[in-house]
Design an enzyme around this catalytic site. Structure first.
Site, PDB file in Angstrom:
ATOM      1  N   ASP A 254      23.876-110.295  10.601  1.00 43.09           N
ATOM      2  CA  ASP A 254      22.564-110.605  11.430  1.00 43.09           C
ATOM      3  C   ASP A 254      21.783-111.709  10.775  1.00 43.09           C
ATOM      4  OD1 ASP A 254      21.144-109.909   9.148  1.00 43.09           O
ATOM      5  OD2 ASP A 254      21.375-107.879   9.513  1.00 43.09           O
ATOM      6  N   LYS A 276      19.395-110.369  15.283  1.00 44.55           N
ATOM      7  CA  LYS A 276      18.380-110.000  15.903  1.00 44.55           C
ATOM      8  C   LYS A 276      17.014-110.398  15.198  1.00 44.55           C
ATOM      9  CE  LYS A 276      19.740-105.649  15.230  1.00 44.55           C
ATOM     10  NZ  LYS A 276      19.530-104.080  15.231  1.00 44.55           N
ATOM     11  N   MET A 389       8.932-106.449   8.231  1.00 45.70           N
ATOM     12  CA  MET A 389       8.694-106.985   9.634  1.00 45.70           C
ATOM     13  C   MET A 389       7.273-106.834  10.116  1.00 45.70           C
ATOM     14  SD  MET A 389      12.249-104.957  10.703  1.00 45.70           S
ATOM     15  CE  MET A 389      11.756-103.452  10.185  1.00 45.70           C
TER      16      MET A 389
END
Length: 469
Positions: A254, A276, A389
């Site tokens: 990723d 992603k 995040m």
């Protein structure tokens, strides 16, 4: 190559060590461990040596070397006295009799040398550099010790036990080679490494039954390795993760997997990017789950590399749920999670007796621009908050923390690209950080830490990146 490596059957060796100092003691310990029969003679013997020799069934003779008669009946001589002239004469006499001889500190005087050994009996790995630097050989041995699991010995014994049966079932050399490669690099070997020896033997027997029932049919069992790639620095990858990467047929990785970690993937391995980023998923999660299943059912060893730790905001649980439902073998390799790695490289301990007695990991991935977190539970003195995040929602997070009563002067840190040479640490407070990150144009991946421990950054920061130097 000055010294050609050979391995001798210990049952056919009879060794005489001449000398009784520290080198002799090391040689005695080596021979005892190898199960070699030996005796020792010397003018004087250091403490502990006689007991070691006699406990091993050998004899100690006190006296000086004076002629080659003492060598009769031996196959291997070790010249270990403190006198180089005597050692040289021992070597000359031994070679004249056609014997193997090792000379301490002067390898060229003899015809064999001792190498550094990694013992995974019955598997043995020996290292030698022609006697140029025993320390270098020792350093290499220490490094290899970490990369070669001790269970390789059990794997060697298992393979040795079934080798005759496999040879009978697969008389074709090429087919047999393919079979053993799959055994030694597949689920059977991994079961041994995981301490499941009975399961490994059962799987090997099943594969043999498949061959017996289907002619020269070779097993085609795939497996998935869910691997935590850590926060960025490839040196933080675990030894198990590195080993599995080397045996993978395909790697799905990723956006959070660093270039440094990807550089450890062999060139021959197929690479599939399933990154992603916020609002930009190159492959949806359901698609990633299915890819893992599809590749594994093709008989491939699949490494699924995920930034940080796969079980901490990594959706690793969802992926292995699918694998379990589809009866695909898998194993999970933990990684250094971003909170631990980034805080350590920033000099910000997540807990500290004087500042924080607990730490809480929180996802800052906000849905539809809303903030739906248990704010009262987060406003606790003596607690460190780590937001994953949270870059996009950081202004809202700061606003809500203040609105629910957090100290306006609470120190906070934003760590961008932590543990890498592009790391940057911005330290501020809840009121000023949003404007700071906008002015500094901070990018993902980033980690947001809130708590009194942030005040230790200036004192404890040890890692200097290329951007901060």
């Amino acid at each position: 190559m000055t010294f050609f490596p050979l391995f001798h059957n210990t049952n056919h060796l009879k060794v005489l060590l001449i000398g009784g100092g520290n080198v002799a003691k090391r040689r005695v310990k080596t021979l005892v461990k190898a199960g070699v029969s030996f005796d020792l003679m010397s003018i004087c013997v250091n403490d502990g040596i006689t007991e070691l020799v006699e406990n091993a069934g050998g004899t100690v003779t006190l006296g000086a070397y004076d002629c080659d008669e003492v060598m009769r009946g031996y196959t291997f001589i070790c010249a270990l006295t403190d006198n180089r002239t005597v050692n040289h004469q021992i070597a000359v006499d031994a070679e004249a009799m056609g014997l193997l001889v090792n000379v301490a500190d002067v390898p060229d005087d003899g015809n064999i040398i001792f190498g550094a050994i990694i013992d995974r009996a019955p598997l043995t790995i020996a290292i030698n550099n022609g006697g140029a630097s025993p320390v270098l050989s020792s350093i290499l041995r220490q490094q290899l010790e970490q990369l070669v699991p001790k269970a390789y010995g059990q794997l060697s014994r298992l393979v040795g036990t079934y080798r005759p049966q496999v040879k009978k079932a697969l008389p074709d050399t090429k087919q047999r080679s393919i079979f053993w490669h799959q055994v030694l690099q597949g689920p059977v070997a991994e079961a041994v490494f995981s301490g499941k020896h009975d399961d490994a033997e059962s799987m090997l027997k099943d594969h043999l039954k498949e061959i017996d029932s289907g002619g020269n049919k070779i097993m085609n069992t795939g497996e998935v390795f869910l691997i935590g790639a850590g926060p960025g620095d490839p040196d933080l990858l675990t030894l198990r993760a590195f080993r599995l990467l080397q045996k993978a047929d395909v790697v799905l990785y990723d956006a959070l997997v660093s270039d440094g970690v990807m550089a450890l993937v062999p060139e021959s391995v197929e690479r599939v990017y399933v990154g992603k980023r916020r609002a930009n998923h190159s492959v949806p999660q359901t698609g990633i789950n299915q890819l893992l299943v599809d590749y594994a059912k093709q008989g491939k060893r699949v490494a699924r590399l995920k930034g940080g730790d796969p079980f901490i905001f990594g959706r690793g649980g969802e992926e292995i749920e699918t694998l379990a439902q589809q009866h695909v073998p898998f194993q999970v390799v933990p990684g250094v999670t971003a909170a631990s790695g980034c805080s350590a490289y920033s000099g910000i301990p997540l807990t500290h007796r004087d500042y924080a007695q607990s730490v809480r990991f929180v996802t800052g991935q906000l849905q539809d621009g809303s903030v739906n977190l248990p704010w009262p539970e987060l406003i606790v003195e003596g607690q460190t908050l780590v937001f994953y995040m949270g870059l996009k929602g950081l202004p809202l997070i700061c606003e809500q923390l203040l609105a629910h009563g957090m100290d306006i002067n609470m120190p906070v840190a934003l760590i961008e690209k932590g543990t890498t040479q592009d790391q940057r640490v911005l330290v501020s407070d809840l009121t000023q950080l949003p404007a700071m990150i906008e002015a500094e144009k901070v990018m993902s991946p980033s980690l947001f830490i809130v708590g009194r421990v942030v005040s230790l950054h200036d004192k404890l920061a040890w890692f200097t990146s290329s951007r901060e130097s």
